[in-house]
Design an enzyme around this catalytic site. Structure first.
Site, mmCIF file in Angstrom:
data_model
loop_
_atom_site.group_PDB
_atom_site.id
_atom_site.type_symbol
_atom_site.label_atom_id
_atom_site.label_comp_id
_atom_site.label_asym_id
_atom_site.label_seq_id
_atom_site.Cartn_x
_atom_site.Cartn_y
_atom_site.Cartn_z
ATOM 1 C CG ASN A 446 -1.669 1.328 1.354
ATOM 2 O OD1 ASN A 446 -2.685 1.534 0.705
ATOM 3 N ND2 ASN A 446 -1.161 2.238 2.182
ATOM 4 C CD GLU A 447 -1.346 5.602 0.376
ATOM 5 O OE1 GLU A 447 -0.680 6.079 1.308
ATOM 6 O OE2 GLU A 447 -2.527 5.939 0.149
ATOM 7 C CG ASP A 448 5.340 0.460 0.613
ATOM 8 O OD1 ASP A 448 4.644 1.203 1.324
ATOM 9 O OD2 ASP A 448 5.777 -0.633 1.011
#
Length: 884
Positions: A446-448
């Site tokens: 998630n969102e890395d």
């Protein structure tokens, strides 16, 4: 030869470590501490198993509830301490030659050294792994002491940070980037199992396939360990939900038995197997695969998995026609050959204290989502891999699961030992989850990827090795048919661009956060799949009162210290101020502020859902394949983006989403025509330098069935400031499985006054539609039944002159005494009528709520559990609930 036996070790004692580990290991029996006043925490019997330290301390009356008041700050010492668990278990040697003994730790949170009778047998450092330790039977005694020494994850993280350098971590509002959480838990959060066996089924792989012609097949592979030469035969049985045998086969074990064998490879006639479908598209048909290993009539081991037959594809194909963003590719899910719009929400752990989430609570949460017309839930990468009951329940309810691997909002390392740990974690969890028909996608993080673009100070991205090599290879190798894999969320596929609306999925945070745009811009802020977006709100007063227990009355206002303590949204004060001041009159009353934040959340999220579902067109025009709001739930009582609060109390937005995701839906967008060009947000009436000259209504409808449908569209125009109203009807046709643009018309309003503009000047008179409410209903042309409703109000609400709607209700008892029928009618339009119950007893379940009511359109809802109590209502203009 011996039958496998498994015993869950459920008797534990716990204490804070206050001596050397060597001294602790010599303590064989826990002292009796009943009634003793101890300066430190001595051994105490665990009150709950599985166990977590905070829960034990609360059960023992040693700490206050961290969810109330400012108590969270008084318990921070727990995360700095080290903790010990002890279990004494008996062992009876098996007379069979070569029998094995294994200890299985299904969940240790997190840094834990494990000892048996003083010998270290395990050092665990990954709470997402199952740790299995083979024991030497001769080293075991009739009574054995098992010690678990939990070290401080906080202290370890700070040491690693000093060693390897501080990294950027995103979602740590008010927390610590090295660890993140404010309540740093530790303990045995999943069972510890002692097994003895001669043959053990290590894993079973059920390859339930559905081809393009919807024909089904099943292959069963098994991995084993132990004295495999003892195996004489295997029995594989496939049963339906009524426990009837569909197929059964005995397979002889001839020759050298291998650790991994294929035991069944069956194909089925077309009508022999019923497919599993997501909710709304068919039944959730489930089957059970039973594997038994035998020798001379003795069952050596057995394993059962419940499966479903379905195919799942992530379709990313080129779009030939462009939308407002361009062309690009689709991002949509196809189940059993049917392309489906995904409407759902993002799931976080339902409690900071995982051991308190019962199977009943999981079912209640997931049923709430299903009943809210959601068909997909995304398990966010900053939480956990949920226990089996979560996925079992999703299988039963028809909820598809988007499963993130557990990486979120950070820059993760990729040194060899970490990568090896991640690979083991991924392999174990993919093996555990792959048989569930609900699993639709594995996602790398998630969102890395977004870290590189969002802040610009992240120079290295070592975890790309994990997301683009390790995880996809694990999913591809261990799933068959292969479950789709997506590198990250959001991810566009063009380099590391995570914001391209034409490719992949997007997280849309430019309303709450980012550019802080008006929520009326959501229809311009979509993408091919919106996997995150949201607007927060306060929970209901009943939940706020819970965390305000014994608080000073002065804390009961929206900007108090205690209200701030229970909000973790970054920069929430200014972000709320912008959105609230844009849309609502300023208030200092807490209950009114609560209502307004909930109405704002409902309107914002509802507008996004209807705008983006509107983009689900015919094949070739399926521009938006799904919408998942942030977030489903809460992990504590708090002001947040959740659509239902910690106590499963739905907010108005929950019901609004349900209406927009219903099988049939209708929508209106009002575009205001101003008297001069301007850059103001659309849909805002301005009563200053700019004047509105008129408005256009764009009307569309959604048919979520797989068959075409005709309907009658009824439009009802009502003026708030006069007695004028108007009705008209139109015959409409809705093709299957898509949204359809119906038509555009001018917004009608009462006649203008006979005003004459000055000679040589343009007509400066404003429109009369700024006080007109427009209701739309889709009606069954045969019986007049209502298929869908929507009511469009002029905005912003701070400029609307609200009038008393003349709300009238009638109450009667339903077919059973637990169901109450509530009918509601109005004389003038009413915005967001929220029904609640007087008193503090258990909650009521409403079939619908937060209603927009129009004159002449009586709405009927059902209240389950009202039990004769009085109903109260609040709505725009009377935001404080009053008894009816």
């Amino acid at each position: 030869m011996s039958t496998a036996r498994r015993v869950v070790l459920e008797t534990w004692a716990w204490k804070q470590r206050n001596s050397t580990i060597e001294h602790v290991l010599n303590e064989v029996e826990a002292p009796d501490v009943t009634g003793m006043e101890l300066p430190t925490i001595g051994w105490r019997a665990a009150q709950k198993y599985p166990s977590e330290v905070h829960v034990e301390l609360m059960s023992s009356g040693m700490i206050p509830d961290p969810y109330i008041g400012f108590n969270e700050h008084t318990v921070q010492w727990i995360g700095h301490a080290e903790w010990l668990y002890k279990s004494i278990f008996t062992y009876e040697p098996d007379s069979a030659e070569g029998h094995k003994v294994m200890l299985e730790f299904q969940g240790l949170d997190t840094l834990c050294d494990v000892y048996i009778n003083g010998d270290k047998i395990l050092s665990a450092d990954n709470m997402f792994q199952t740790h299995c330790v083979e024991l030497i039977p001769s080293r075991l005694q009739s009574s054995n002491t098992l010690f678990l020494h939990f070290k401080s994850a906080l202290q370890y993280a700070k040491a690693q940070e000093a060693l390897r350098g501080r990294v950027r971590a995103g979602s740590t509002n008010l927390g610590d980037p090295s660890r993140g959480l404010e309540l740093m838990t530790c303990g045995i959060y999943r069972p510890v199992v002692l097994s003895t066996y001669s043959v053990h089924i290590d894993n079973m792989f059920t390859k339930a396939s559905v081809n393009d012609n919807l024909a089904c097949s099943l292959e069963v592979d098994v991995g084993m360990k132990g004295q495999l030469k003892e195996i004489e035969k295997y029995r594989v049985v496939l049963k339906d939900s009524r426990n009837n045998n569909v197929r059964a086969e005995d397979i002889s074990a001839s020759g050298d038995v291998k650790q991994n064998v294929t035991l069944a490879n069956w194909t089925f006639d077309k009508d022999e197997i019923k497919l599993w479908w997501p909710v709304g598209y068919g039944d959730q048909c489930l089957y059970t695969v039973e594997l038994t290993i035998l020798s001379k009539g003795v069952i050596l081991d057995t394993k059962t998995l419940r499966i479903g037959f379905r195919s799942v594809k992530l379709v990313q194909e080129a779009l030939q026609e462009s939308d407002q963003y361009g062309t690009g590719t689709t991002f949509l899910f196809e189940i059993n050959g049917i392309r489906m719009f995904m409407g759902g929400s993002n799931w976080i752990p339902a409690d900071n204290f995982l051991t308190t989430i019962t199977p009943e609570r999981y079912r209640a949460w997931l049923t709430l989502l299903r009943d809210g017309n959601q068909n997909m839930v995304r398990l966010w990468g900053g939480g956990i891999y949920e226990p089996d009951v979560f996925y079992d329940t999703c299988d039963e309810l028809g909820l598809l699961v988007w499963q993130d691997f557990q990486f979120a909002c950070g820059v993760y390392p990729a040194h060899d030992s970490f990568v090896a740990s991640v690979r083991k974690e991924a392999e174990q969890n993919v093996k555990r989850l792959r048989h569930h028909p609900a699993i639709a996608l594995f996602c790398g993080n998630n969102e890395d990827y977004q870290m590189l673009l969002q802040w610009g100070d992240v120079k290295d991205f070592p975890a790309i090795k994990i997301y683009e090599e390790v995880l996809p290879s694990v999913v591809e190798t261990l799933t068959d048919p292969v479950i789709p894999y997506h590198r990250g969320s959001p991810y566009g596929g063009k380099g590391w661009d995570t914001a391209d609306p034409t490719v992949g999925d997007v997280h849309q945070w430019n309303v709450w956060g980012g550019k802080e745009l008006p929520y009326q811009d959501y229809d311009k802020l979509g993408g091919r799949f919106v996997s995150e977006f949201g607007m927060p709100s306060m929970p209901c007063m009943k939940t706020i009162t819970y965390w305000m227990k014994d608080a000073d009355p002065k804390e009961f206002h929206a900007q108090s210290k205690l209200m701030a303590q229970h909000c973790r949204a970054g920069s929430f004060e200014r972000r709320f101020a912008i959105a609230m001041n844009d849309n609502f009159k300023v208030t200092e009353d807490l209950e009114t502020a609560v209502f307004n934040t909930q109405l704002m959340q409902s309107e914002a999220v509802g507008f996004a859902y209807q705008s983006w579902r509107r983009n689900w067109g015919a094949k070739g025009k399926q521009y938006t394949g799904g919408v998942l709001v942030w977030q489903s739930n809460d992990c504590w009582p708090v002001t947040s983006w959740a659509i239902a609060d910690y106590f499963l109390r739905p907010k108005p937005v929950y019901f609004t989403i349900a209406r927009h995701l219903a099988t049939f839906a209708v929508g209106i967008t009002r575009t205001v025509i101003k008297n001069r060009p301007n850059d103001r947000p659309r849909q805002f009436y301005e009563f200053g330098a700019f004047q509105s000259r008129g408005a256009t209504l764009n009307i569309w409808a959604v048919n979520g069935t797989l068959s075409p449908r005709s309907a009658t569209l009824e439009l009802h125009f009502v003026d708030l400031c006069s007695s004028w109203s108007h009705r008209e009807t139109h015959a409409v046709h809705m093709p299957p499985n898509q949204a359809t643009e119906l038509f555009s018309i001018p917004c009608l309003g009462p006649p203008k006054n006979n005003e004459v503009p000055l000679t040589g000047h343009v007509d400066w008179t404003t429109t009369t539609t700024s006080s007109v409410i427009v209701g739309a209903r889709l009606l069954d042309p045969n019986d007049g039944g209502v298929l869908a409703r929507f009511v469009d109000w002029p905005q912003p609400y701070r400029f609307v002159d609200i009038v008393d709607p003349g709300l009238k209700t009638s109450v009667s008892i339903g077919r059973d005494a637990n169901t109450t029928i509530v009918s509601l009618e109005v004389e003038k339009p009413a915005k967001c009528v929220v029904l609640s119950v007087v008193g503090d007893r258990e909650d009521v379940k409403w079939s619908d709520n937060a209603l927009d009511l129009m004159p002449g359109d009586k709405q009927v809802i059902y209240a389950h559990g009202l039990l004769g109590r009085n109903i109260q209502a609040s709505y725009l203009g009377k935001e404080k609930a009053r008894p009816l």
